[in-house]
Design a protein around this motif. Structure first.
Motif, short mmCIF file in Angstrom:
data_model
loop_
_atom_site.label_atom_id
_atom_site.label_comp_id
_atom_site.label_asym_id
_atom_site.label_seq_id
_atom_site.Cartn_x
_atom_site.Cartn_y
_atom_site.Cartn_z
N THR A 222 -8.82 5.95 7.31
CA THR A 222 -9.88 6.85 7.78
C THR A 222 -9.59 7.28 9.20
O THR A 222 -9.09 6.49 10.01
CB THR A 222 -11.24 6.15 7.66
N THR A 243 -11.46 8.71 4.65
CA THR A 243 -12.53 9.60 5.08
C THR A 243 -12.18 10.20 6.44
O THR A 243 -11.51 9.55 7.26
CB THR A 243 -13.87 8.84 5.11
N ARG A 259 -13.39 8.86 0.77
CA ARG A 259 -12.87 10.20 0.45
C ARG A 259 -13.86 11.31 0.82
O ARG A 259 -13.98 12.31 0.12
CB ARG A 259 -12.50 10.30 -1.04
N SER A 260 -14.54 11.12 1.93
CA SER A 260 -15.52 12.11 2.39
C SER A 260 -15.03 12.78 3.66
O SER A 260 -14.08 12.32 4.30
CB SER A 260 -16.89 11.45 2.60
N ASP A 276 -19.64 8.55 -1.99
CA ASP A 276 -18.23 8.91 -2.04
C ASP A 276 -18.08 10.39 -2.35
O ASP A 276 -18.93 11.01 -2.98
CB ASP A 276 -17.52 8.12 -3.14
N ASP A 277 -16.96 10.97 -1.90
CA ASP A 277 -16.58 12.33 -2.28
C ASP A 277 -17.64 13.36 -1.87
O ASP A 277 -18.14 14.13 -2.69
CB ASP A 277 -16.31 12.42 -3.78
#
Length: 339
Positions: A222, A243, A259-260, A276-277
């Protein structure tokens, strides 16, 4: 007077037309940046040209905790003469003409074109690829023309912004981060309290992570970009792996999933839960306790769903993470070579 930290990128060091008038504590200039005469760079001002060029004209003024950056694959940044940037602003991968005033907390995004003779009022967001014709005061998100402006008023507002800058507040002493070899923490970043940084994570220039109450936990790979501030005052901050936290983001006690992407200049209120996402657009805010469900693009003040997170956006988010892992590896080496 030179910046606190100067680093090359791909072997290219910044070029200054003349010695800056002032460079504050924690000021950083990196890579293929060309900076005109009589520059003023405030405390924690960051100018980062690592992948495209940054060209800044004469009498450029960068306020405390403000950031100038590029988009690695698409846009450099060009700024004309006599441009004044206030505190906590971001000028990102765009073109700005001469005699422009960019007030506190403004965000100018990729591909935007700001003509000369413009005032952008505090807190405004200039959306990607927007064109702001000269001769007007702009405000809002997205920034829209409010009224005409004269050259005399532009000069007066520039002077007022500079006079109001003053000294930034003194910072408490930082802790020496205890991190594994794959982690990059910029020399100008300040970390305090219980902080855990996952493998391959990066904490960029002039970031502040304060975990003196609750902990801050950052997932593997991240990245937390320049001038972002994470302050825990309660239960703590947890950020998942892979992220991206963009430039000049403000984060209170919250949970952010894997995964943001948290866009430039966004503000995350206490108690926010981001799944997430998720992509949160630049300049967006959340309400205390708000839940942002996964698989969506969110934006606005307060944030609302703008649409699904499509394959193109997911791929772009993944490229940013990969790029910052590469940056982290390069900057670890360069920081050791340029003490």
């Amino acid at each position: 007077m030179t910046p606190d930290l100067i680093l090359p990128h791909d072997g290219v060091l910044p070029h200054f037309a003349s010695r800056p008038v002032w460079c504050g504590r924690g000021s950083t200039v990196i890579g293929a940046a060309t900076i005109g005469a009589q520059a003023w760079i405030g405390d924690d001002g960051v100018i980062r040209a690592d992948g495209q060029t940054v060209t800044l004209g004469d009498r450029f003024w960068l306020g405390h905790r403000s950031t100038v950056h590029i988009a690695t694959f698409t846009h450099g940044t060009t700024v004309g003469d006599r441009v004044t940037v206030g505190r906590n602003a971001v000028v990102h991968a765009c073109a700005v003409g001469s005699d422009v005033v960019i007030e506190d907390d403004v965000v100018i995004l990729d591909g935007a074109n700001v003509d000369g003779g413009v005032v952008i009022e505090a807190g405004a967001t200039v959306f990607p690829r927007a064109h702001l014709p000269g001769g007007f005061v702009y405000a809002g998100s997205p920034a829209k023309a409010q009224r005409p402006v004269t050259r005399e008023e532009i000069a007066e507002r520039a002077e007022r912004l500079r006079e109001a800058a003053g000294d930034s507040a003194p910072m408490p002493p930082a802790d020496e981060p205890d991190v594994e070899e794959s982690v990059f923490v910029a020399r100008t970043a300040r970390l305090r309290g219980r902080i855990a940084l996952g493998a391959g994570s990066t904490v960029l220039f002039s970031c502040e992570l304060s975990a003196e109450v609750g902990p801050i936990v950052v997932g593997a790979d991240t990245n937390i970009q320049d001038n972002s501030v994470l302050r825990s005052r309660g239960e703590g901050i947890v950020i998942g792996r892979d992220t991206t936290i963009g430039h000049n983001v403000r984060i209170a006690d919250c949970r952010i999933g894997a995964r943001s992407l948290i866009g430039i200049g966004a503000s995350i209120a206490p108690g926010t839960v981001i799944a997430d996402d998720v992509m949160l657009a630049a300049g967006a805010t959340t309400d205390p306790g708000q839940l942002l469900e996964g698989g969506q693009l969110w934006g606005g003040r307060p944030a609302r769903i703008l649409g699904p997170l499509d394959a193109e956006k997911r791929a772009m988010m993944s490229r940013i993470v990969e790029g910052y892992c590469e940056h982290g590896r390069a900057y670890r080496r360069l920081q050791a070579e340029y003490p």
